[in-house]
Design a protein around this motif. Structure first.
Motif, PDB file in Angstrom:
ATOM      1  N   UNK A 128     -16.681  15.709   8.595  1.00 33.70           N
ATOM      2  CA  UNK A 128     -15.592  15.355   9.059  1.00 33.70           C
ATOM      3  C   UNK A 128     -15.454  14.423  10.156  1.00 33.70           C
ATOM      4  N   UNK A 129     -16.680  14.158  10.753  1.00 35.24           N
ATOM      5  CA  UNK A 129     -16.822  13.113  11.813  1.00 35.24           C
ATOM      6  C   UNK A 129     -16.559  11.616  11.462  1.00 35.24           C
ATOM      7  N   UNK A 130     -16.698  11.531  10.006  1.00 31.95           N
ATOM      8  CA  UNK A 130     -16.328  10.162   9.443  1.00 31.95           C
ATOM      9  C   UNK A 130     -15.141  10.072   8.873  1.00 31.95           C
ATOM     10  N   UNK A 131     -14.534   8.668   8.957  1.00 31.29           N
ATOM     11  CA  UNK A 131     -13.356   8.451   8.016  1.00 31.29           C
ATOM     12  C   UNK A 131     -13.837   8.427   6.554  1.00 31.29           C
ATOM     13  N   UNK A 132     -13.060   8.978   5.840  1.00 27.71           N
ATOM     14  CA  UNK A 132     -13.356   8.649   4.125  1.00 27.71           C
ATOM     15  C   UNK A 132     -13.330   7.307   3.728  1.00 27.71           C
ATOM     16  N   UNK A 133     -12.619   6.235   4.283  1.00 32.26           N
ATOM     17  CA  UNK A 133     -12.757   4.878   3.935  1.00 32.26           C
ATOM     18  C   UNK A 133     -14.035   4.462   4.293  1.00 32.26           C
ATOM     19  N   UNK A 134     -14.679   4.878   5.522  1.00 31.55           N
ATOM     20  CA  UNK A 134     -15.928   4.410   5.779  1.00 31.55           C
ATOM     21  C   UNK A 134     -17.144   5.195   5.357  1.00 31.55           C
ATOM     22  N   UNK A 135     -16.913   5.916   4.655  1.00 33.88           N
ATOM     23  CA  UNK A 135     -17.839   6.981   4.025  1.00 33.88           C
ATOM     24  C   UNK A 135     -17.771   7.040   2.376  1.00 33.88           C
ATOM     25  N   UNK A 136     -17.590   8.054   1.959  1.00 33.54           N
ATOM     26  CA  UNK A 136     -17.699   8.268   0.356  1.00 33.54           C
ATOM     27  C   UNK A 136     -16.623   7.601  -0.502  1.00 33.54           C
ATOM     28  N   UNK A 137     -15.788   7.074   0.331  1.00 38.18           N
ATOM     29  CA  UNK A 137     -14.863   6.091  -0.610  1.00 38.18           C
ATOM     30  C   UNK A 137     -15.608   4.855  -1.195  1.00 38.18           C
ATOM     31  N   UNK A 138     -16.628   4.514  -0.472  1.00 38.09           N
ATOM     32  CA  UNK A 138     -17.238   3.226  -0.871  1.00 38.09           C
ATOM     33  C   UNK A 138     -18.102   3.639  -2.049  1.00 38.09           C
ATOM     34  N   UNK A 139     -18.764   4.771  -1.938  1.00 41.44           N
ATOM     35  CA  UNK A 139     -19.475   5.242  -3.167  1.00 41.44           C
ATOM     36  C   UNK A 139     -18.404   5.391  -4.430  1.00 41.44           C
ATOM     37  N   UNK A 140     -17.290   6.115  -4.241  1.00 40.58           N
ATOM     38  CA  UNK A 140     -16.298   6.337  -5.232  1.00 40.58           C
ATOM     39  C   UNK A 140     -15.951   5.084  -5.725  1.00 40.58           C
ATOM     40  N   UNK A 172       0.973  -1.172   0.000  1.00 40.48           N
ATOM     41  CA  UNK A 172      -0.093  -0.112   0.033  1.00 40.48           C
ATOM     42  C   UNK A 172       0.959   1.255  -0.182  1.00 40.48           C
ATOM     43  N   UNK A 173       0.775   2.182  -0.830  1.00 39.61           N
ATOM     44  CA  UNK A 173       1.508   3.438  -0.978  1.00 39.61           C
ATOM     45  C   UNK A 173       1.069   4.324   0.219  1.00 39.61           C
ATOM     46  N   UNK A 174       1.931   5.427   0.370  1.00 41.14           N
ATOM     47  CA  UNK A 174       1.572   6.452   1.194  1.00 41.14           C
ATOM     48  C   UNK A 174       0.299   7.307   0.929  1.00 41.14           C
ATOM     49  N   UNK A 175      -0.146   7.390  -0.304  1.00 42.10           N
ATOM     50  CA  UNK A 175      -1.347   8.016  -0.663  1.00 42.10           C
ATOM     51  C   UNK A 175      -2.535   7.393  -0.394  1.00 42.10           C
ATOM     52  N   UNK A 176      -2.484   6.040  -0.281  1.00 39.68           N
ATOM     53  CA  UNK A 176      -3.360   5.173  -0.072  1.00 39.68           C
ATOM     54  C   UNK A 176      -3.579   5.290   1.313  1.00 39.68           C
ATOM     55  N   UNK A 177      -2.486   5.264   2.265  1.00 40.50           N
ATOM     56  CA  UNK A 177      -2.690   5.441   3.601  1.00 40.50           C
ATOM     57  C   UNK A 177      -3.497   6.834   4.252  1.00 40.50           C
ATOM     58  N   UNK A 178      -3.001   7.749   3.541  1.00 39.85           N
ATOM     59  CA  UNK A 178      -3.536   9.106   3.873  1.00 39.85           C
ATOM     60  C   UNK A 178      -4.969   9.062   3.394  1.00 39.85           C
ATOM     61  N   UNK A 179      -5.470   8.454   2.244  1.00 48.00           N
ATOM     62  CA  UNK A 179      -6.875   8.429   1.944  1.00 48.00           C
ATOM     63  C   UNK A 179      -7.784   7.672   3.062  1.00 48.00           C
ATOM     64  N   UNK A 180      -7.019   6.546   3.600  1.00 43.89           N
ATOM     65  CA  UNK A 180      -7.648   5.771   4.517  1.00 43.89           C
ATOM     66  C   UNK A 180      -7.869   6.404   5.793  1.00 43.89           C
ATOM     67  N   UNK A 181      -6.898   7.197   6.279  1.00 46.28           N
ATOM     68  CA  UNK A 181      -6.973   7.664   7.618  1.00 46.28           C
ATOM     69  C   UNK A 181      -7.462   9.144   7.546  1.00 46.28           C
ATOM     70  N   UNK A 182      -7.864   9.845   6.192  1.00 43.49           N
ATOM     71  CA  UNK A 182      -8.339  11.237   6.229  1.00 43.49           C
ATOM     72  C   UNK A 182      -9.810  11.287   6.566  1.00 43.49           C
ATOM     73  N   UNK A 183     -10.226  12.417   7.282  1.00 38.70           N
ATOM     74  CA  UNK A 183     -11.523  12.672   7.550  1.00 38.70           C
ATOM     75  C   UNK A 183     -12.243  12.779   6.251  1.00 38.70           C
ATOM     76  N   UNK A 184     -13.561  12.377   6.013  1.00 40.93           N
ATOM     77  CA  UNK A 184     -14.127  12.562   4.661  1.00 40.93           C
ATOM     78  C   UNK A 184     -14.792  13.993   4.607  1.00 40.93           C
ATOM     79  N   UNK A 185     -14.688  14.385   3.484  1.00 41.36           N
ATOM     80  CA  UNK A 185     -14.926  15.836   3.190  1.00 41.36           C
ATOM     81  C   UNK A 185     -16.294  16.196   3.202  1.00 41.36           C
ATOM     82  N   UNK A 186     -17.391  15.213   3.080  1.00 40.03           N
ATOM     83  CA  UNK A 186     -18.781  15.399   3.219  1.00 40.03           C
ATOM     84  C   UNK A 186     -19.217  15.557   4.662  1.00 40.03           C
TER      85      UNK A 186
END
Length: 141
Positions: free
Chosen positions: A17-29, A1-15
Motif C-alpha cells: 500500500x505504500x506504492x501506487x498501483x500505476x507505478x507498481x503491479x500495473x506495469x506487470x499486468x 480516460x474513464x473514471x475507472x482508469x482514474x481510480x486504478x491510477x490513483x489507488x494504492x497497490x494491493x501488494x
C-alpha cells in the motif's frame, strides 16, 4: 480516460500500500516481460487475485502447470468471494534478473465467510519464454 482508469491510477497497490498501483503491479499486468524478479511476479499475481485479473494469472503461470478452463473459473470465483487483507513476503531465494529460477515464501491474509484465512506458501518460479512465471508452491502450516 474513464473514471475507472482514474481510480486504478490513483489507488494504492494491493501488494504494498505504500506504492501506487500505476507505478507498481500495473506495469506487470500490462507487460509481463517487464517483470524483473520472481518476487515482483509473485506480488503482481497477488494484486491480480485482488483485482480479479484472471487472464494475468493464467499468463503468469508456467505452461506445464497452468490451470485448465474449469480450474480457472474456480480460481476466479474463489478469488472474488474472499476479502483480501494484506501480503507479507517472508523470504526469497534466487529469482533475480540474472537467475532462471527462484522461490518466494509469503503469507497472504484474507477473510472468507467471516473467518480469517492465511495462505502460507513457498512458491517456485522459473523463466519461460524470457519472462518469470509461477510454477507451483508448497503450502506451509
Amino acid at each position: 480516460m474513464c473514471i475507472l482508469d482514474l481510480k486504478l491510477i490513483q489507488m494504492q497497490c494491493p501488494c504494498n500500500p505504500i506504492n501506487i498501483y500505476q507505478n507498481c503491479c500495473q506495469k506487470a499486468h500490462n507487460d509481463i516481460n517487464s517483470v524483473p524478479t520472481a518476487e515482483v511476479l509473485m506480488r503482481s499475481r497477488y494484486s491480480a487475485f485482488i483485482l480479479g485479473n484472471i487472464n494475468y494469472l493464467q499468463k503468469s503461470h508456467h505452461s506445464a502447470t497452468r490451470p485448465n478452463k474449469r480450474e480457472k473459473r474456480e480460481i476466479e470465483s474463489w478469488a472474488k468471494s474472499v476479502s483480501w487483507i494484506k501480503l507479507e513476503v517472508l523470504n526469497t531465494t534466487k529469482g533475480t534478473a540474472m537467475d532462471t529460477e527462484g522461490t518466494v515464501e509469503f503469507k497472504a491474509f484474507y477473510t472468507e465467510n467471516g473467518q480469517m484465512g492465511i495462505i502460507h506458501e513457498n512458491s517456485n518460479f522459473k523463466k519461460e519464454n524470457g519472462h518469470w512465471v509461477y510454477v507451483d508452491g508448497i503450502h506451509k502450516k
